[in-house]
Design an enzyme around this catalytic site. Structure first.
Site, PDB file in Angstrom:
ATOM      1  N   HIS A 307       0.852  -1.182   0.000  1.00  0.00           N
ATOM      2  CA  HIS A 307       0.000   0.000   0.000  1.00  0.00           C
ATOM      3  C   HIS A 307       0.886   1.230   0.000  1.00  0.00           C
ATOM      4  O   HIS A 307       1.941   1.235   0.626  1.00  0.00           O
ATOM      5  CB  HIS A 307      -0.907   0.011   1.240  1.00  0.00           C
ATOM      6  CG  HIS A 307      -2.063   0.927   1.103  1.00  0.00           C
ATOM      7  ND1 HIS A 307      -1.978   2.265   1.395  1.00  0.00           N
ATOM      8  CD2 HIS A 307      -3.325   0.703   0.662  1.00  0.00           C
ATOM      9  CE1 HIS A 307      -3.146   2.820   1.153  1.00  0.00           C
ATOM     10  NE2 HIS A 307      -3.978   1.907   0.698  1.00  0.00           N
ATOM     11  N   ASP A 364      -7.795  -5.724   0.298  1.00  0.00           N
ATOM     12  CA  ASP A 364      -8.258  -6.545  -0.823  1.00  0.00           C
ATOM     13  C   ASP A 364      -7.786  -7.992  -0.779  1.00  0.00           C
ATOM     14  O   ASP A 364      -8.201  -8.807  -1.597  1.00  0.00           O
ATOM     15  CB  ASP A 364      -7.805  -5.921  -2.150  1.00  0.00           C
ATOM     16  CG  ASP A 364      -8.528  -4.620  -2.436  1.00  0.00           C
ATOM     17  OD1 ASP A 364      -9.723  -4.551  -2.131  1.00  0.00           O
ATOM     18  OD2 ASP A 364      -7.897  -3.681  -2.949  1.00  0.00           O
TER      19      ASP A 364
HETATM   20  N1  CMC Z   1       3.926  -7.515  -4.843  1.00  0.00           N
HETATM   21  C1  CMC Z   1       5.262  -7.506  -5.070  1.00  0.00           C
HETATM   22  N2  CMC Z   1       6.047  -6.424  -4.966  1.00  0.00           N
HETATM   23  C2  CMC Z   1       5.445  -5.275  -4.624  1.00  0.00           C
HETATM   24  C3  CMC Z   1       4.064  -5.196  -4.368  1.00  0.00           C
HETATM   25  C4  CMC Z   1       3.307  -6.380  -4.489  1.00  0.00           C
HETATM   26  N3  CMC Z   1       1.989  -6.365  -4.258  1.00  0.00           N
HETATM   27  N4  CMC Z   1       3.738  -3.929  -4.037  1.00  0.00           N
HETATM   28  C5  CMC Z   1       4.882  -3.238  -4.089  1.00  0.00           C
HETATM   29  N5  CMC Z   1       5.919  -4.047  -4.447  1.00  0.00           N
HETATM   30  C6  CMC Z   1       7.340  -3.664  -4.560  1.00  0.00           C
HETATM   31  C7  CMC Z   1       7.591  -2.912  -5.859  1.00  0.00           C
HETATM   32  O1  CMC Z   1       7.926  -3.781  -6.905  1.00  0.00           O
HETATM   33  C8  CMC Z   1       8.731  -2.011  -5.444  1.00  0.00           C
HETATM   34  O2  CMC Z   1       9.901  -2.791  -5.415  1.00  0.00           O
HETATM   35  P1  CMC Z   1      11.345  -2.133  -5.812  1.00  0.00           P
HETATM   36  O3  CMC Z   1      11.642  -1.147  -4.725  1.00  0.00           O
HETATM   37  O4  CMC Z   1      12.266  -3.309  -5.856  1.00  0.00           O
HETATM   38  O5  CMC Z   1      11.140  -1.498  -7.155  1.00  0.00           O
HETATM   39  C9  CMC Z   1       8.399  -1.637  -3.992  1.00  0.00           C
HETATM   40  O6  CMC Z   1       7.617  -2.747  -3.489  1.00  0.00           O
HETATM   41  C10 CMC Z   1       7.594  -0.351  -3.842  1.00  0.00           C
HETATM   42  O7  CMC Z   1       6.416  -0.496  -4.637  1.00  0.00           O
HETATM   43  P2  CMC Z   1       5.705   0.637  -5.452  1.00  0.00           P
HETATM   44  O8  CMC Z   1       4.941   0.012  -6.559  1.00  0.00           O
HETATM   45  O9  CMC Z   1       6.709   1.698  -5.783  1.00  0.00           O
HETATM   46  O10 CMC Z   1       4.734   1.219  -4.334  1.00  0.00           O
HETATM   47  P3  CMC Z   1       3.505   2.169  -4.568  1.00  0.00           P
HETATM   48  O11 CMC Z   1       3.273   2.866  -3.297  1.00  0.00           O
HETATM   49  O12 CMC Z   1       3.695   2.985  -5.800  1.00  0.00           O
HETATM   50  O13 CMC Z   1       2.312   1.141  -4.890  1.00  0.00           O
HETATM   51  C11 CMC Z   1       0.505  -0.344  -4.643  1.00  0.00           C
HETATM   52  C12 CMC Z   1       1.338   0.775  -3.977  1.00  0.00           C
HETATM   53  C13 CMC Z   1      -0.722  -0.616  -3.762  1.00  0.00           C
HETATM   54  C14 CMC Z   1       0.035   0.138  -6.017  1.00  0.00           C
HETATM   55  C15 CMC Z   1       1.375  -1.610  -4.775  1.00  0.00           C
HETATM   56  O14 CMC Z   1       1.786  -2.050  -3.499  1.00  0.00           O
HETATM   57  C16 CMC Z   1       0.655  -2.732  -5.521  1.00  0.00           C
HETATM   58  O15 CMC Z   1       0.685  -2.784  -6.750  1.00  0.00           O
HETATM   59  N6  CMC Z   1      -0.022  -3.683  -4.783  1.00  0.00           N
HETATM   60  C17 CMC Z   1      -0.807  -4.704  -5.437  1.00  0.00           C
HETATM   61  C18 CMC Z   1      -2.165  -4.155  -5.853  1.00  0.00           C
HETATM   62  C19 CMC Z   1      -3.075  -3.965  -4.653  1.00  0.00           C
HETATM   63  O16 CMC Z   1      -3.220  -4.840  -3.814  1.00  0.00           O
HETATM   64  N7  CMC Z   1      -3.749  -2.789  -4.615  1.00  0.00           N
HETATM   65  C20 CMC Z   1      -4.743  -2.487  -3.590  1.00  0.00           C
HETATM   66  C21 CMC Z   1      -4.333  -1.357  -2.685  1.00  0.00           C
HETATM   67  S1  CMC Z   1      -5.364  -1.262  -1.205  1.00  0.00           S
HETATM   68  C22 CMC Z   1      -6.961  -0.916  -1.770  1.00  0.00           C
HETATM   69  C23 CMC Z   1      -7.077   0.410  -2.426  1.00  0.00           C
HETATM   70  O17 CMC Z   1      -6.927   1.426  -1.737  1.00  0.00           O
HETATM   71  O18 CMC Z   1      -7.338   0.453  -3.625  1.00  0.00           O
END
Ligand code: CMC
Length: 430
Positions: A307, A364
């Site tokens: 998140h 989720d």
């Molecule tokens: N699985 C594997 N790796 C992950 C995940 C994941 N679910 N989420 C983040 N990472 C890694 C990402 O690859 C990155 O790694 P590195 O530093 O090596 O490049 C690091 O963690 C930081 O991730 P980010 O994508 O830069 O983080 P963000 O804050 O931009 O993204 C997020 C947040 C929710 C989009 C992301 O965690 C994600 O894609 N999660 C899966 C989708 C999900 O469950 N979304 C629902 C969110 S809660 C309900 C809502 O509010 O909608």
């Protein structure tokens, strides 16, 4: 962390003081609105990692401590004691309702749950297998054309649109479920409980009516409460930015539905369940799947994990996991998938990749399992999220409208394209 007293930015040896905006709790802000005028510089913050787009008194999150409060009330207390419409009132009006205020809202919403024949025809015009989020977005936007008396920015119009959105969204989403399962549309009853009525319309067979299981009704109420607001997330920011152009509330909320549909946002509940199914079908062990996620193999992401704000267990996820345990035991839902999800969580939480990046289950991760056990088809999961988020979107739209500092949302950019060049006639282009 001690409170910052003074922020100065030095540009070409000239120091400028940047004004501070104080929070009642949480991070204070540094205002940069005059920086462009004073220095010719814009701020860059891709994905709004560090930018507050507004001041808001609706929801507070402390992502490190796993705290979520609506209007100051901890989410755990609301999930335990409240109902969805009571929470909707709280988010929208700022205080918990008296019994008379809650009764009045419940009755008013119930009276408006029927939808116009034109909306029914509209829903019927889409292919039966159309994704319900696409249809929902269109239907919510179209409400403005059926209820023009509620379109506008006066308090009376906004109040009416608030009730209509809460009421019609429930019926439209229940109808989308009926259509996807091939059932005829049935009429809402006046005076019923909001969640019970939603479930009755969604699940009653063509002849006869279902009795809604009180445990399931309670679980749906809690799930809607957990989704009701989450401050400046992608869809809520979308609602606010669309509304900032003075677009009406229906157009703004419909745009929010579009933002919510993405798998990184609300679409993650659907994506998480599909992920569990894919792991089963692939024959991979959970350890093998986790290894693919860590290798960032094509398409491998642990959906329902991570998140932007929570760097500890999502407090909503903790509540969902608790009710999933109870409801799945009662309904005899997919125990195998629940066990698989628990094992996946256990492995991820003890793995350095997830620990280092502070990735925990979010809301989720377990919701899809619950919805599925209740009989909702997978594409209906994100519309259920949208139904829950409706009071939050409405509350933010209203807050934005009443905030004298609101300006049309219009970010800047860093231009990296061609510098000026002269037009070349088509016969002279190489
Ligand atoms: N699985 C594997 N790796 C992950 C995940 C994941 N679910 N989420 C983040 N990472 C890694 C990402 O690859 C990155 O790694 P590195 O530093 O090596 O490049 C690091 O963690 C930081 O991730 P980010 O994508 O830069 O983080 P963000 O804050 O931009 O993204 C997020 C947040 C929710 C989009 C992301 O965690 C994600 O894609 N999660 C899966 C989708 C999900 O469950 N979304 C629902 C969110 S809660 C309900 C809502 O509010 O909608």
């Amino acid at each position: 962390m001690a409170q910052v007293q003074d922020v100065r930015l030095t540009v070409d040896e000239v120091a400028r003081e940047l004004p501070l905006t104080r929070a009642s709790v949480g991070n204070d802000g540094v205002s940069v609105s005059t920086l462009l005028r004073d220095t010719g510089l814009v701020t860059v913050d891709s994905g709004f990692m560090n930018t507050a787009s507004c001041s808001s008194a609706i929801t507070y999150i402390d992502g490190d401590a796993g705290i979520l409060r609506y209007r100051g009330y901890p989410i755990e207390q609301l999930a335990e004691n409240s109902s969805f419409l009571e929470v909707a009132y709280l988010l929208i009006h700022g205080e918990l309702p008296t019994q008379a205020q809650l009764d009045a809202l419940t009755l008013r919403v119930s009276r408006h749950m029927h939808v116009h024949e034109g909306i029914k025809a509209f829903l019927g015009a889409f292919p039966r297998d159309a994704h319900p989020m696409a249809v929902l977005s269109g239907a919510l936007s179209a409400l403005s054309t059926f209820y023009p008396e509620s379109v506008g920015r006066t308090p009376e119009q906004i109040e009416l649109a608030t009730v209509l959105l809460l009421a019609k969204a429930a019926t439209v989403i229940a109808y989308l479920q009926r259509r996807s399962l091939g059932g005829d549309l049935i009429e809402p009853r006046r005076g019923g409980d909001y969640v019970e009525e939603f479930m009755r319309i969604a699940f009653s067979p063509a002849s006869g009516e279902i009795e809604v299981d009180p445990l399931v009704k309670h679980a749906v109420d809690v799930l809607l409460i957990l989704h009701a607001d989450h401050e400046q997330n992608c869809s809520t920011s979308t609602v606010r930015i669309v509304g900032s152009s003075h677009a009406n509330i229906y157009a703004s909320v419909a745009a929010g539905v579009g933002a919510l549909s993405g798998p990184l946002h609300g679409g993650a509940n659907e994506a998480a369940l599909r992920m569990f199914d894919q792991i089963k079908e692939s024959g991979d062990s959970i350890e093998q799947f986790v290894a693919k996620v860590k290798d960032k193999a094509e398409g491998a992401r642990l959906m329902g994990f991570g998140h932007r704000v929570y760097k500890s267990y999502d407090p909503r996820g903790a509540v969902v996991k608790k009710i999933a345990d109870k409801v799945l035991a009662d309904l005899g839902g997919s125990d195998e998938t629940f066990q698989m999800a628990q094992r996946l969580e256990e492995i991820a939480l003890s793995d350095e990749y997830f620990i280092e990046r502070k990735l925990y289950p979010n809301v989720d991760f377990y919701t899809g399992l619950l919805y599925s056990a209740m009989g909702f088809p997978t594409p209906m999961f994100t519309p259920l999220f949208a139904l829950g988020r409706m009071p939050g979107w409405i509350a933010h739209y209203r807050e934005m409208l009443n905030d004298p500092t609101t300006k049309i949302g219009r970010p800047r950019q860093i231009y990296t394209g061609e510098v000026e060049r002269d037009y070349v006639p088509v016969d002279q282009r190489g």
